[in-house]
Structures are given as structure tokens and as C-alpha cells.
Design a protein around this motif. Structure first.
Motif, short mmCIF file in Angstrom:
data_model
loop_
_atom_site.label_atom_id
_atom_site.label_comp_id
_atom_site.label_asym_id
_atom_site.label_seq_id
_atom_site.Cartn_x
_atom_site.Cartn_y
_atom_site.Cartn_z
N ALA A 62 -17.29 20.54 17.46
CA ALA A 62 -17.83 21.74 16.83
C ALA A 62 -19.00 21.36 15.94
N ASP A 63 -19.85 22.34 15.70
CA ASP A 63 -20.92 22.20 14.72
C ASP A 63 -20.46 22.80 13.40
N VAL A 64 -20.95 22.24 12.29
CA VAL A 64 -20.68 22.80 10.98
C VAL A 64 -22.01 23.22 10.37
N GLY A 65 -21.97 24.32 9.63
CA GLY A 65 -23.16 24.80 8.93
C GLY A 65 -22.73 25.54 7.67
N TYR A 66 -23.68 25.82 6.80
CA TYR A 66 -23.33 26.43 5.51
C TYR A 66 -24.59 26.91 4.80
N GLU A 67 -24.38 27.77 3.80
CA GLU A 67 -25.42 28.14 2.86
C GLU A 67 -24.73 28.54 1.55
N LEU A 68 -25.47 28.42 0.45
CA LEU A 68 -24.90 28.66 -0.87
C LEU A 68 -25.94 29.30 -1.76
N GLY A 69 -25.52 30.30 -2.53
CA GLY A 69 -26.43 30.93 -3.49
C GLY A 69 -26.99 29.91 -4.46
N LYS A 70 -28.26 30.05 -4.79
CA LYS A 70 -28.99 29.04 -5.56
C LYS A 70 -28.36 28.80 -6.94
N ALA A 71 -27.76 29.81 -7.53
CA ALA A 71 -27.16 29.66 -8.86
C ALA A 71 -26.03 28.64 -8.86
N HIS A 72 -25.54 28.26 -7.67
CA HIS A 72 -24.39 27.37 -7.56
C HIS A 72 -24.74 26.02 -6.95
N TRP A 73 -26.04 25.74 -6.82
CA TRP A 73 -26.46 24.44 -6.31
C TRP A 73 -26.19 23.34 -7.34
N ASN A 74 -26.07 22.12 -6.84
CA ASN A 74 -25.94 20.91 -7.68
C ASN A 74 -24.70 20.92 -8.58
N GLN A 75 -23.63 21.54 -8.09
CA GLN A 75 -22.37 21.56 -8.83
C GLN A 75 -21.22 20.97 -8.01
N GLY A 76 -21.55 20.40 -6.84
CA GLY A 76 -20.52 19.82 -5.98
C GLY A 76 -19.71 20.84 -5.20
N ILE A 77 -20.13 22.10 -5.24
CA ILE A 77 -19.36 23.16 -4.59
C ILE A 77 -19.38 23.01 -3.07
N MET A 78 -20.57 22.76 -2.50
CA MET A 78 -20.63 22.66 -1.04
C MET A 78 -19.92 21.41 -0.54
N THR A 79 -19.98 20.33 -1.28
CA THR A 79 -19.23 19.13 -0.90
C THR A 79 -17.74 19.43 -0.88
N GLU A 80 -17.27 20.16 -1.86
CA GLU A 80 -15.85 20.53 -1.95
C GLU A 80 -15.45 21.41 -0.77
N ALA A 81 -16.28 22.40 -0.46
CA ALA A 81 -15.99 23.29 0.67
C ALA A 81 -16.04 22.54 1.99
N LEU A 82 -17.04 21.68 2.15
CA LEU A 82 -17.21 20.93 3.40
C LEU A 82 -16.02 20.01 3.65
N ARG A 83 -15.55 19.34 2.63
CA ARG A 83 -14.39 18.45 2.82
C ARG A 83 -13.16 19.22 3.27
N ALA A 84 -12.96 20.43 2.76
CA ALA A 84 -11.83 21.25 3.18
C ALA A 84 -11.97 21.67 4.64
N VAL A 85 -13.18 22.04 5.04
CA VAL A 85 -13.41 22.50 6.41
C VAL A 85 -13.29 21.36 7.41
N ILE A 86 -13.82 20.18 7.09
CA ILE A 86 -13.70 19.09 8.06
C ILE A 86 -12.25 18.61 8.16
N ALA A 87 -11.51 18.64 7.06
CA ALA A 87 -10.09 18.30 7.14
C ALA A 87 -9.36 19.29 8.04
#
Length: 196
Positions: free
Chosen positions: A100-125
Motif C-alpha cells: 500500500a501507499d501512505v500519504g498525509y497532510e496536516l494543518g499548518k498550525a500543528h506542524w513541527n510538533q511530532g503529530i504526523m510522526t505519531e499518526a504515521l507510526r500508528a498507521v504503519i503498525a
């Protein structure tokens, strides 16, 4: 769980700060709001919904229909503290039950807070452990170092440049992309090291 079961009832994932859940029509305003910022879509292959109505009637509706058709699992990223939608993350383009392919986007106010890394780890698991996928891959615009960093922090390996690979539906031209991938065996090894 297996591949088929992942499409029998929408999987809800939970992390320390986030709930990843199915998008609802009520999310349309928040989806449109963060997509209204060109910084959010500058490296994507589209510019997001055209209005709140478009977000509700076309975008969210299509994503949920495609889930029912086993074409995509697109989670809304919701902050536990506010219960607000701040982005999405998805698995799509399934090749049998192996890739499968993975993709994502995040509102700018929430960049650089580790949020996408946290979400990505849950999805790949979820992809490896629950769905039994063998490979999860991602394509990234070479001018998007932040996304490359997120993927590499999650263990993805850069595999090379694909020239004129991704079609941009608004500009009607083709983008170069970098291919990255994570294999189940590498994910399992990193999970074992983390638990020791």
C-alpha cells in the motif's frame, strides 16, 4: 484481523495525543479551513476542496465510498484535547494484500510538533500487524524535506527518484518524486529493538 476485516468496520486508532477515525460530514468545515492554506497543499497532487460544501458533498463522501470499495482507508487526525480535525492520513493503492501507499497532510498550525510522526507510526503498525501488508511505500516531492524527515524517522528507506511520476490534477503536469518504503521485516526488527 486481516486485510478483509480492515474493511468490515472502519478501524479507529488511538495514540497518546490523537484519535484516528473515519471522516464525517461534520468535519467539512475544518477540512476546508486547513486546506485553504496553500502551504498545506503545495507539495500535493491537488489543492483540496473548493468550499465547505465541496468538502462535505464530494471529498469526504468520495473518501468514505472508496473505503467501502476497499480502495483507501483515510483517517481523520483528531486532537484528543480539542476533538478537532487537524489533518488526514491514509493507506491506498493496495496491490493485493501485500502493498500500500501512505500519504498525509496536516494543518499548518500543528506542524513541527511530532503529530504526523505519531499518526504515521500508528498507521504503519496497523498496516503491518493488523492488515498483514508486506510493504508500505510513499512518494514525496523532492522539495518537501519535512515529509522526507517524517518518513525517515518512522524507518522508511529512500529508494530513488522517479522522474515525472505523479500527475498534478490542477496544474495538469507531472512531478518528480522520491520513493521511500518500509518493509514488514524491517518494521518487526525495529519494534523488537524498541521493546527490549
Amino acid at each position: 484481523m486481516g486485510f478483509e476485516q480492515a474493511f468490515s468496520q472502519f478501524p479507529i486508532l488511538e495514540t497518546e495525543r490523537l484519535i484516528l477515525r473515519q471522516l464525517q460530514v461534520a468535519d467539512a468545515g475544518e477540512l476546508y479551513a486547513y486546506y485553504s492554506d496553500p502551504a498545506v497543499y503545495q507539495y500535493l497532487d491537488w489543492h483540496g476542496p473548493n468550499s465547505v460544501e465541496d468538502a462535505a458533498e464530494r471529498v469526504i463522501s468520495n473518501w468514505n465510498r472508496w473505503y467501502a470499495e476497499q480502495r483507501i482507508i483515510r483517517w481523520g487526525i483528531v486532537l484528543k484535547t480539542t476533538q478537532r480535525l487537524i489533518g488526514t492520513i491514509f493507506l491506498c493503492d493496495f496491490v493485493g494484500e501485500s502493498r500500500a501507499d501512505v500519504g498525509y497532510e496536516l494543518g499548518k498550525a500543528h506542524w513541527n510538533q511530532g503529530i504526523m510522526t505519531e499518526a504515521l507510526r500508528a498507521v504503519i503498525a496497523f498496516g503491518f500487524e493488523a492488515m498483514g501488508l508486506h510493504r508500505i511505500q510513499a512518494i514525496v516531492n523532492p522539495e518537501n524535506p519535512a515529509s522526507l524527515t517524517v518518513l525517515k524517522k518512522a524507518g522508511f528507506v529512500e529508494e530513488g527518484l522517479l522522474r515525472a511520476y505523479e500527475y498534478h490534477y490542477i496544474r495538469r503536469d507531472f512531478n518528480d518524486v522520491i520513493m521511500l518504503a518500509l518493509l514488514r521485516r524491517d518494521f518487526a526488527l525495529s519494534s523488537e529493538r524498541t521493546s527490549q
